[in-house]
Structures are given as C-alpha cells and as structure tokens.
Design an enzyme around this catalytic site. Structure first.
Site, short mmCIF file in Angstrom:
data_model
loop_
_atom_site.label_atom_id
_atom_site.label_comp_id
_atom_site.label_asym_id
_atom_site.label_seq_id
_atom_site.Cartn_x
_atom_site.Cartn_y
_atom_site.Cartn_z
CB ALA A 1 -0.88 -0.01 1.24
CD GLU B 1 -3.86 -7.27 3.07
OE1 GLU B 1 -3.49 -6.12 2.83
OE2 GLU B 1 -4.41 -7.61 4.13
N GLY C 1 -0.53 -5.16 0.69
CA GLY C 1 -1.82 -4.97 0.01
C GLY C 1 -1.85 -5.61 -1.37
CD GLU D 1 0.82 -6.52 5.38
OE1 GLU D 1 1.60 -7.48 5.53
OE2 GLU D 1 0.02 -6.46 4.42
#
Ligand code: NAI
Length: 714
Positions: free
Chosen positions: A66, A112, A109, A132
C-alpha cells in the site's frame, strides 16, 4: 480505468481482459490504483464479451504494498485509511475467473488483492510476502483471513510474524499460487486464463476451509508463533495481533472474522508502535536528501578498493565490499596482523556457510577477491582507499600523507575513524576535497549503518559517491558533520558514561543492561562495551585526555578494567565474564571492585530503579542529540533516529531516540533533565534547543518539518 490502470484486449485472445497497473516505481496501491481497479471491474462486470480477467502490473514488480504515505496519515488519525474491501468483494464475486499475474516482489496490500482473485500465477523468480509487521500493523485488508485459507495456519503465522517474503516455488507448494509460468508471464497468464474460462466454477478463497485446521491442531501452532514473535520481534504487539487475527480466521465465520480483523487492524494502526515504525521507514528514505547536493550529481563508480589496516574493521569492510562485487586489496603493516585478519574473515564466512547464507563455493570466490599484502602495490588503480588503522590521529595523518603520494587523482580517500577530526586527517594530503569519513560499524559486513563524515572541504561529488556506495553495499549512508564522535558516538559516549555513573552509585552492570534490554535495545551498554573492546574506548580516551576539565566527574572503572587486561569479549572478561558461547556472565570480582572503587571515591550507595536507569541513559543521549541538531552536525532529528536504529540497536518500535523523546513529551524530558542537572551538575546542562522546543510545546519532528521547508528550493 485511469492513468494508472489500463485495460488491454490482446489480439490473440480478445475475450480476455488484461488489466495493467502502471504506477511506478513499485505499483503501490494508493487512491488512484484503487479507484482505477474499482471502475474497471464495474465496467467489465457489464461486458459480456469478457470470459476471464487477468490483473498484471507493468515495470519491475507487481504491487509492492500500500502507499505508505496513506498509512502514515491514517496512523496520525488524519484520514487516508484506504479500505480495499469493496474492491476485494467485487473481484472475488466476479462471475468470470480472475487471474493475477505476479512478478517481482508482491507484498502487503498487493498480496491481499491477489488473494481475493480466483487464481494466481507467477514468474519463477517472483517473491510474495506480508511484511506489515515491519510497520507495526497487520495485513488488515482481509489478508489475515485469506492467507491461512490458502497456505494453512502454520505458514500464515510464519509469514505474518517474520514478515519475510517467500519464493514462487515455495508459494506453489503452499498453495498461495496455482502455477509458475516459465517464459513470458503475460502470454502464460492469458493462456492460463483461457484455460480457466472453460471451467464451470471458480474457487473463492473465502469459501475454502480445508486448511483451517481444528482448535486442537492449531493451539500448538499459535503457541509456537507467539514464542517466535517473542524471540524475533521482542516487545512488539503487531506480530501477536496478526496471530490473534489468524486465530479469528480459524475459528469464526468469514464475516465475523473480517470484523475482528478490522478491529485489530485499527488498533494496530493507532498504536505508538506503528507510528514509530512508519516514522523509521520515512526517516531512512529521507537521509539521502542533502540540501546542497542535487540528486543528479555524478557519483563515481567504485570498481576496485584498497584498505589499510586488516583488523576488526578493515576485515569486515573488505567483506562488505567483496559481497557487493568490489575486489579489495587488504594491507597491513604487520604480517601476523594480516594473517589474523584473513583468518577472521574466513571464520566469519564459515559462520555464514553454517547458517546457509552462502555456499562454500561463493565464499571461496569472495575470499579470492580479497588480496592481502604488506605493501602499497596496486593502490594507484584503486577508486577507493579506506584507512582502518588504530584510532590515533598522528598515525592516521602519516598514512594519509603516504596515500596522497600513491593514489590516483580521482581516488576517494576515506577514513573509518570513529571519533577523530576528518579535516585534520585531510590536512595531511594535498587534496582535502577528496577526503571523506566512512564510519562503518562493527561487524561491518553485517551492520547497516555508515556515517558519511563530510569535512569542511569534502567535495559534493564525494558525498554523492559515498551515498551511492553505501546503497550498493546494502547499507544506509547518513551524512553527518565533522565534530568529535560525529553523531552516533558523540551521543553514545555520554550514554556510556552515565551507565558507569549508575553502577558507581549502586546499580550493577547487569541491572543497567537489563533495564536497557527490556526497553528494547538489542544489547545493554556494558555488553556493547565488552563486544567493541574496552581497549578501543581506552584509545578514544587517550586521544581526548588533554581536554579533560578538572572538577568534572569522570567514570572510574574502565581504565581499571583496561589495566587489568579485561578487554571485553576478546579476553573473555570485561564488565562480564564470558563462556565459550560468548554469553555474558555477571562477575562478582568486577562487582566487588566497583563497590570498593566507589567507596574509596566517597560515592554514596543507594538502590536505583530501572526507570532512573532508563531516564539517565536515554535522556543524556537525547540532550546531546539536541545539541548536535542545533549545531548542524545532523541535518534532521530523523537522521539521528536512523543512525540509532541502523547502527546502535535502538528498537524500531520506539522510532529512534529523538522520536522517543517526542513520544514521551519534550516537556517531560526537559523537566527530568533539569532535575538531573540540579542533582548531578554541569554534565546535565539542558541543551538550548531542547529547552526552546519543550517550552514552546513543540517536537523534534516539527523542527524537522521546518528544516525541510528551509531546504526546499526557493
Ligand atoms: P584493530 O586494532 O582491530 O585493527 C587495526 C589494524 O591496523 C591492525 O591490524 C594493525 O596491525 C593495523 N595497522 C596499524 N598501523 C598500521 C599501519 N601503519 N599500516 C597498516 N596497518 C596498520 O582496530 P579496529 O577496531 O579495526 O579499528 C580500526 C579503526 O576503525 C579505528 O579508527 C577505530 O576507531 C575505527 N572503528 C572501530 C570500530 C570497532 O567497533 N572496533 C567501529 C567503528 C570504527
């Protein structure tokens, strides 16, 4: 569709829609990528000519995470939180198969998003991970719920706690991806999508339950994960939070699992841990911004290096250089020292082989690139000559005068001095503009920090070269000014001094070290002193002796240890005793000597709390940091933080000493320093900058923000 998300319909398969994310440099998901994908899927949903979708990315990697700027805003509670959930919902419930094509490093992300698709294919050298935890958060976009469904509980726990990426073959074995595509990834993924389009149904990750185990089977896995977290992520909350979320995946229905994940993710994002780690992330990326050095300035290429001094540092630096493909001449004045140096290099490499980091063949190749010798042969062709002899100014000046006669005109002349005046060293040459400090840390083949000491005349080109070289060596180069001890050691010396005062007043070395270790430091300061060598600090003190002021308190013990031949780990005795595993063992003999010495000096004895130990050790360091900033020897408080995080074992989740001070509150720090000043005198004089910031309710971070404005081109 928008400027970062495009759709292509390949001529060989017009019924396949290939979505290409193109958001250089690493295709991070920010608002644009998110919206581009969302609108693209909305329009593809209505397009009946599409029988399958491929999501791919342009450039060197699939989505590497992200956009951390957004995370930073979210961590500060300033919005920015990107909820990917609506997009993941559309992808997973899409009526035709969605295939994600992974290359490079797909992280956070990016993974994900990939896990919400029906299928994943990857190029053979692709890597995938959920890092993360490095930012104090969890994979909070349904990652903790989908990952265990694909790879099983144990692998999911391991990936989220370690944060380490796995390679494509491992991902295939675990079930994270469905196929490895040899050759052209785009063509291969389109062919794969065509093949899947012929199937009647497509697996939705959320429906998969076969790898979720049972409470009995999972309990020991979670327990082992918590143990692993305590070991490799000491004191951190994020890895435990990730385990908690994976536990929810294993025991709750999908929707409830998601709710739980969101709760945990929000909690992490609001934590001081994640704010500190996000600060550390940007601090490290910011260090190479030097106001008067343009980004496009030419850095010299270092193809061949020579080192003078084959001791602890010379050997370690030689390893760092050859590990980055730069051959090295290693010179010493003494054959026995040279042999010892080469032996130490071999021993260090043997450890790497044992740990599986290098193969024996690679090690042989590397060692063959280190050329030990007593003379200066070949120095004239070196692009970099680095001096790492004893910490003695006269000796260093003599060596630089010799190097001046031999080195080529373009050569970078560097000193690894840890405290001495770079300008004085440079003055021994006819070319002070070609002289720079490159202060590596021990063990130099491992430690990431390099302080780049910019002398009064060091050229901009040389600073740029030093920054580029640090990067090439996989290290963090932080540019600092030329003051005694530069930044790191200038702050560490008072820290070490205060620790010694504490033991003279009644604490034990082990109690001081325990307080520091429990705070999160990689090692206690006495263990550090023993590792670095009591003799090394003794030499430093000898160089400073003429500056000692009468009437100012001085530590009493280290000279005694030095005189007793207790030099630290190298003699199996220093502040501690050492067994064959180099484990520090508190030594009654040293403790008795401390008590006797204190008694003779009339120092009253009392019991000292861990809180006082921490405040005295850390605040003296922060006070010195404030002086360094005000004097301009560090450009930013964040640079000081990076130095302490990458070179001094300061815990990342506390963000570095200056960030830590901000988080405690500068007023609180100042009040305590004022108290110590009253109690202990001159050495605790509050730094004017600290006082000024504290009294105006400001922080070091806000001082940095002002600096950035000052640096910005007008
Ligand atoms: P060391 O004592 O292990 O090695 C020094 C080497 O220099 C010895 O092998 C010695 O034979 C050689 N030497 C002495 N005079 C020489 C000459 N005229 N020509 C060629 N070689 C000569 O010392 P260490 O620990 O490697 O330190 C070297 C430098 O690095 C010092 O300036 C020190 O302050 C600095 N440094 C040390 C760190 C540490 O943790 N030990 C960390 C960072 C910097």
């Amino acid at each position: 569709m928008n400027n970062v998300v495009k759709v292509e319909r390949p001529s060989e398969a017009a019924n396949i829609a290939v979505i290409v994310i193109d958001n250089p440099p690493v295709n991070a998901i920010g608002q644009d990528v998110y919206e581009g994908l969302l609108t693209t899927f909305e329009s593809l949903a209505k397009d009946s000519s599409v029988s399958a979708v491929v999501i791919a990315a342009a450039g060197r990697t699939f989505i590497a995470g992200a956009d951390i700027k957004l995370l930073e805003q979210a961590a500060r509670g300033e919005g920015g939180r990107l909820y990917l959930h609506p997009l993941l919902e559309i992808i997973e419930t899409f009526s035709r198969p969605v295939v994600v094509a992974l290359h490079g490093t797909s992280l956070g992300g990016g993974m994900e998003l990939a896990m919400s698709a029906h299928y994943r294919v990857a190029s053979p050298d692709a890597q995938m991970g959920q890092p993360e935890v490095n930012l104090g958060i969890i994979p909070g976009a349904e990652g903790t719920q989908r990952l265990p469904r694909l790879v099983g509980i144990a692998a999911a726990v391991d990936m989220c706690v370690s944060g380490k990426p796995i390679k494509a073959p491992e991902a295939l074995r675990l079930g994270l991806i469905d196929r490895i595509i040899e050759g052209d990834l785009r063509k291969g993924s389109i062919a794969f999508a065509r093949e899947m389009a012929t199937r009647g149904s497509h697996p939705r990750t959320r429906d998969r339950k076969e790898k979720l185990g049972s409470p009995e089977l999972n309990a020991p896995i979670f327990a082992a994960g918590r143990e692993q977290a305590a070991k490799i992520r000491r004191n951190m909350k994020a890895p435990l939070a990730a385990i908690e979320a994976i536990e929810a995946a294993s025991s709750l229905p999908w929707e409830q699992g998601l709710d739980r994940e969101r709760e945990i993710a929000d909690r992490c994002l609001a934590s001081s841990e994640s704010r500190a780690l996000i600060h550390a992330f940007f601090a490290e990326r910011g260090v190479s911004k030097i106001p008067d050095i343009p980004k496009d300035i030419r850095a010299l290429e270092i193809r061949k290096a020579a080192i003078v001094g084959a001791g602890t540092m010379g050997g370690g630096i030689a390893m760092a250089l050859v590990n980055a493909g730069i051959p090295v001449i290693l010179k010493d004045s003494d054959q026995a020292a040279l042999d010892r140096g080469m032996d130490a290099i071999r021993k260090n490499y043997d450890v790497s082989v044992k740990r599986g980091r290098f193969t024996p063949e690679i090690v042989e190749q590397r060692i063959a690139q280190i050329h030990p010798q007593l003379g200066y042969d070949g120095f004239q062709d070196a692009d970099l000559i680095l001096e790492a002899v004893f910490e003695n100014l006269t000796l260093k000046k003599q060596i630089f005068a010799e190097l001046d006669k031999i080195a080529g005109p373009q050569c970078v002349l560097a000193s690894n001095t840890s405290t001495l005046d770079i300008d004085a060293i440079a003055s021994a040459t006819s070319r002070p503009e070609r002289v720079v400090g490159l202060h590596f840390f021990s063990p130099a083949n491992i430690m990431r920090l390099v302080e780049i000491v910019r002398g009064a005349k060091t050229s901009k080109e040389l600073v740029a070269t030093a920054l580029a070289l640090s990067k090439k060596l996989g290290k963090v180069g932080v540019v600092v000014g030329n003051c005694w001890g530069f930044v790191g050691n200038r702050m560490m010396i008072p820290y070490m001094r205060e620790a010694q005062f504490l033991v003279e007043e009644g604490a034990t070395p082990a109690a001081v070290d325990k307080a520091l270790y429990d705070f999160g430091m990689a090692m206690g300061i006495f263990a550090v002193d023993d590792m670095g060598g009591i003799d090394v600090m003794w030499r430093v003190r000898q160089e400073r002796k003429h500056l000692d002021k009468p009437g100012i308190r001085k530590p009493l013990m280290t000279d005694k240890l030095y005189e007793m031949g207790r030099l630290g780990q190298k003699t199996a005795a220093g502040w501690y005793r050492y067994d064959e595993n180099r484990k520090p063992i508190p030594d009654a003999e040293v403790e008795a000597l401390i008590r006797k010495t204190s008694q003779e000096a009339g120092i009253p004895q009392r019991s000292i709390t861990p809180d006082e130990i921490l405040d005295r050790c850390l605040y003296i360091m922060i006070n010195e940091g404030a002086r360094i900033l005000a004097e301009g020897y560090a450009l930013r408080a964040a640079d000081i933080d990076t130095i302490y995080l990458s070179g001094y074992g300061f815990p990342g989740y506390r963000g570095g000493p200056m960030w830590y001070a901000d988080s405690v509150g500068l007023k609180t720090v100042l009040d305590r320093i004022v108290g110590f000043h009253r109690q202990h005198g001159e050495l605790w004089e509050p730094a004017p900058l600290l006082r000024q910031l504290a009294e105006s309710g400001r922080t070091f971070a806000s001082w940095d923000a002002d600096q950035e404005k000052r640096f910005a081109p007008q």
